[in-house]
Design a protein around this motif. Structure first.
Motif, PDB file in Angstrom:
ATOM      1  N   VAL A   1       0.902  -1.118  -0.017  1.00  0.00           N
ATOM      2  CA  VAL A   1       0.226  -0.037   0.094  1.00  0.00           C
ATOM      3  C   VAL A   1       0.998   1.212   0.071  1.00  0.00           C
ATOM      4  O   VAL A   1       1.924   1.250   0.828  1.00  0.00           O
ATOM      5  CB  VAL A   1      -0.879   0.066   1.285  1.00  0.00           C
ATOM      6  CG1 VAL A   1      -1.675   1.238   1.232  1.00  0.00           C
ATOM      7  CG2 VAL A   1      -1.954  -1.126   1.189  1.00  0.00           C
ATOM      8  N   ALA A  23      -4.999   6.036  -0.973  1.00  0.00           N
ATOM      9  CA  ALA A  23      -3.897   4.875  -0.788  1.00  0.00           C
ATOM     10  C   ALA A  23      -4.201   4.351  -2.409  1.00  0.00           C
ATOM     11  O   ALA A  23      -5.047   4.502  -2.989  1.00  0.00           O
ATOM     12  CB  ALA A  23      -4.573   3.878   0.163  1.00  0.00           C
ATOM     13  N   SER A  24      -2.880   3.507  -2.970  1.00  0.00           N
ATOM     14  CA  SER A  24      -2.952   3.095  -3.919  1.00  0.00           C
ATOM     15  C   SER A  24      -2.832   1.497  -3.554  1.00  0.00           C
ATOM     16  O   SER A  24      -2.264   1.066  -2.491  1.00  0.00           O
ATOM     17  CB  SER A  24      -1.853   3.314  -4.863  1.00  0.00           C
ATOM     18  OG  SER A  24      -0.646   3.098  -4.115  1.00  0.00           O
ATOM     19  N   ARG A  26      -4.703  -2.491  -3.571  1.00  0.00           N
ATOM     20  CA  ARG A  26      -6.100  -3.072  -3.354  1.00  0.00           C
ATOM     21  C   ARG A  26      -6.591  -3.449  -2.005  1.00  0.00           C
ATOM     22  O   ARG A  26      -7.706  -3.718  -1.522  1.00  0.00           O
ATOM     23  CB  ARG A  26      -6.037  -4.633  -4.114  1.00  0.00           C
ATOM     24  CG  ARG A  26      -5.962  -4.441  -5.667  1.00  0.00           C
ATOM     25  CD  ARG A  26      -6.054  -5.879  -6.458  1.00  0.00           C
ATOM     26  NE  ARG A  26      -5.209  -6.691  -5.876  1.00  0.00           N
ATOM     27  CZ  ARG A  26      -4.863  -7.866  -6.278  1.00  0.00           C
ATOM     28  NH1 ARG A  26      -6.042  -8.436  -7.123  1.00  0.00           N
ATOM     29  NH2 ARG A  26      -3.941  -8.616  -5.965  1.00  0.00           N
ATOM     30  N   PHE A  28      -6.620  -1.405   0.719  1.00  0.00           N
ATOM     31  CA  PHE A  28      -6.810  -0.255   1.731  1.00  0.00           C
ATOM     32  C   PHE A  28      -7.743  -0.636   3.016  1.00  0.00           C
ATOM     33  O   PHE A  28      -7.579  -0.443   4.050  1.00  0.00           O
ATOM     34  CB  PHE A  28      -7.317   0.881   1.084  1.00  0.00           C
ATOM     35  CG  PHE A  28      -7.633   2.071   1.491  1.00  0.00           C
ATOM     36  CD1 PHE A  28      -8.656   2.316   2.055  1.00  0.00           C
ATOM     37  CD2 PHE A  28      -6.676   2.721   2.332  1.00  0.00           C
ATOM     38  CE1 PHE A  28      -9.235   3.396   2.740  1.00  0.00           C
ATOM     39  CE2 PHE A  28      -6.945   3.752   3.131  1.00  0.00           C
ATOM     40  CZ  PHE A  28      -8.522   4.174   3.234  1.00  0.00           C
ATOM     41  N   SER A  29      -8.819  -1.225   2.349  1.00  0.00           N
ATOM     42  CA  SER A  29      -9.897  -1.388   3.260  1.00  0.00           C
ATOM     43  C   SER A  29      -9.656  -2.597   4.537  1.00  0.00           C
ATOM     44  O   SER A  29     -10.472  -2.818   5.328  1.00  0.00           O
ATOM     45  CB  SER A  29     -11.285  -1.921   2.605  1.00  0.00           C
ATOM     46  OG  SER A  29     -10.987  -3.279   2.105  1.00  0.00           O
ATOM     47  N   TRP A  52     -10.211  -0.300  10.235  1.00  0.00           N
ATOM     48  CA  TRP A  52     -10.492  -0.739   8.883  1.00  0.00           C
ATOM     49  C   TRP A  52     -12.001  -0.494   8.417  1.00  0.00           C
ATOM     50  O   TRP A  52     -12.266  -0.158   7.348  1.00  0.00           O
ATOM     51  CB  TRP A  52     -10.282  -2.433   8.605  1.00  0.00           C
ATOM     52  CG  TRP A  52     -11.299  -3.186   9.281  1.00  0.00           C
ATOM     53  CD1 TRP A  52     -11.296  -3.836  10.474  1.00  0.00           C
ATOM     54  CD2 TRP A  52     -12.207  -3.552   8.436  1.00  0.00           C
ATOM     55  NE1 TRP A  52     -12.205  -4.559  10.684  1.00  0.00           N
ATOM     56  CE2 TRP A  52     -13.058  -4.756   9.487  1.00  0.00           C
ATOM     57  CE3 TRP A  52     -12.894  -3.718   7.302  1.00  0.00           C
ATOM     58  CZ2 TRP A  52     -14.243  -5.304   9.188  1.00  0.00           C
ATOM     59  CZ3 TRP A  52     -14.099  -4.385   6.963  1.00  0.00           C
ATOM     60  CH2 TRP A  52     -14.585  -5.242   8.002  1.00  0.00           C
ATOM     61  N   ARG A  71     -13.116   7.736   7.065  1.00  0.00           N
ATOM     62  CA  ARG A  71     -12.659   6.814   5.727  1.00  0.00           C
ATOM     63  C   ARG A  71     -13.744   6.709   4.914  1.00  0.00           C
ATOM     64  O   ARG A  71     -14.787   6.368   5.402  1.00  0.00           O
ATOM     65  CB  ARG A  71     -11.669   5.762   6.152  1.00  0.00           C
ATOM     66  CG  ARG A  71     -12.325   4.645   6.956  1.00  0.00           C
ATOM     67  CD  ARG A  71     -11.783   3.448   7.478  1.00  0.00           C
ATOM     68  NE  ARG A  71     -10.937   2.997   6.359  1.00  0.00           N
ATOM     69  CZ  ARG A  71      -9.713   2.217   6.748  1.00  0.00           C
ATOM     70  NH1 ARG A  71      -9.313   2.179   7.898  1.00  0.00           N
ATOM     71  NH2 ARG A  71      -8.988   1.627   5.724  1.00  0.00           N
ATOM     72  N   ASN A  73     -13.850   3.543   2.117  1.00  0.00           N
ATOM     73  CA  ASN A  73     -12.992   2.563   1.748  1.00  0.00           C
ATOM     74  C   ASN A  73     -13.240   2.474   0.170  1.00  0.00           C
ATOM     75  O   ASN A  73     -12.308   2.094  -0.736  1.00  0.00           O
ATOM     76  CB  ASN A  73     -13.384   1.261   2.275  1.00  0.00           C
ATOM     77  CG  ASN A  73     -12.777   1.298   3.814  1.00  0.00           C
ATOM     78  OD1 ASN A  73     -11.712   2.040   3.947  1.00  0.00           O
ATOM     79  ND2 ASN A  73     -13.351   0.233   4.507  1.00  0.00           N
ATOM     80  N   LYS A  75     -13.326   4.732  -1.883  1.00  0.00           N
ATOM     81  CA  LYS A  75     -12.387   5.833  -2.593  1.00  0.00           C
ATOM     82  C   LYS A  75     -10.919   5.417  -1.972  1.00  0.00           C
ATOM     83  O   LYS A  75     -10.259   6.520  -2.450  1.00  0.00           O
ATOM     84  CB  LYS A  75     -12.839   7.226  -2.251  1.00  0.00           C
ATOM     85  CG  LYS A  75     -14.207   7.680  -2.618  1.00  0.00           C
ATOM     86  CD  LYS A  75     -14.626   8.897  -2.416  1.00  0.00           C
ATOM     87  CE  LYS A  75     -15.968   9.451  -3.200  1.00  0.00           C
ATOM     88  NZ  LYS A  75     -16.274  10.944  -2.754  1.00  0.00           N
ATOM     89  N   LYS A  76     -10.722   4.568  -1.213  1.00  0.00           N
ATOM     90  CA  LYS A  76      -9.280   4.163  -0.843  1.00  0.00           C
ATOM     91  C   LYS A  76      -9.004   5.578   0.100  1.00  0.00           C
ATOM     92  O   LYS A  76      -7.814   6.019  -0.220  1.00  0.00           O
ATOM     93  CB  LYS A  76      -8.577   3.878  -1.724  1.00  0.00           C
ATOM     94  CG  LYS A  76      -8.910   2.365  -2.444  1.00  0.00           C
ATOM     95  CD  LYS A  76      -7.944   1.968  -3.523  1.00  0.00           C
ATOM     96  CE  LYS A  76      -8.498   0.766  -4.111  1.00  0.00           C
ATOM     97  NZ  LYS A  76      -7.627   0.170  -4.890  1.00  0.00           N
ATOM     98  N   THR A  77      -9.474   6.207   0.718  1.00  0.00           N
ATOM     99  CA  THR A  77      -9.038   7.728   1.344  1.00  0.00           C
ATOM    100  C   THR A  77      -9.577   7.435   2.770  1.00  0.00           C
ATOM    101  O   THR A  77     -10.796   7.271   3.097  1.00  0.00           O
ATOM    102  CB  THR A  77      -9.855   8.771   0.374  1.00  0.00           C
ATOM    103  OG1 THR A  77      -9.411   8.695  -1.171  1.00  0.00           O
ATOM    104  CG2 THR A  77      -9.387  10.094   0.844  1.00  0.00           C
TER     105      THR A  77
END
Length: 119
Positions: A1, A23-24, A26, A28-29, A52, A71, A73, A75-77
């Motif tokens: 990540v 985040a980049s 898969r 992130f969540s 999480w 957060r 998840n 949007k991975k942000t």
């Protein structure tokens, strides 16, 4: 990540900022996210953490009631909303990811974003 923090800037005391940690990758969540800060001459400290799924959050005592971690998840942000900023909040802010909310030794760190609060 890989984590990318942004949103810092110069703001007057009493103002607000919202930091984002994108985040980049898969997974992130599956990670807890934490926001940390380091002021000149001081050690890095944990400001806020979130599990999480967002179900549990924790805050540094001095920011409780002023900062909110959240957060998205999809949007991975992760975000840190900072209201009623004080001069003492001036620091470089970092986001980090870890498997648990303890952040004893975070797995991943983003680069810092400078927050400067003027009086």
């Amino acid at each position: 990540v890989q984590l990318q923090a942004s949103g810092g800037g110069l703001v007057q005391a009493g103002g607000s900022l919202r930091l984002a940690c994108v985040a980049s990758g898969r997974a992130f969540s599956s990670y807890a996210i934490g926001w940390f800060r380091q002021a000149p001459g001081k050690e890095r400290e944990s400001v806020a953490t979130i599990t999480w799924n967002g179900s549990v959050t924790s805050y540094l005592d001095s920011v409780k009631g002023r900062f909110t971690i959240s957060r998205d998840n999809a949007k991975k942000t992760a975000y840190l909303r900072m209201n009623n900023l004080e001069v003492g909040d001036t620091a470089v802010y970092y986001c980090a990811a870890d498997h648990t909310n303890s952040f004893v030794t975070p797995l991943y760190w983003g680069q810092g974003t400078q927050v400067t609060v003027s009086s």
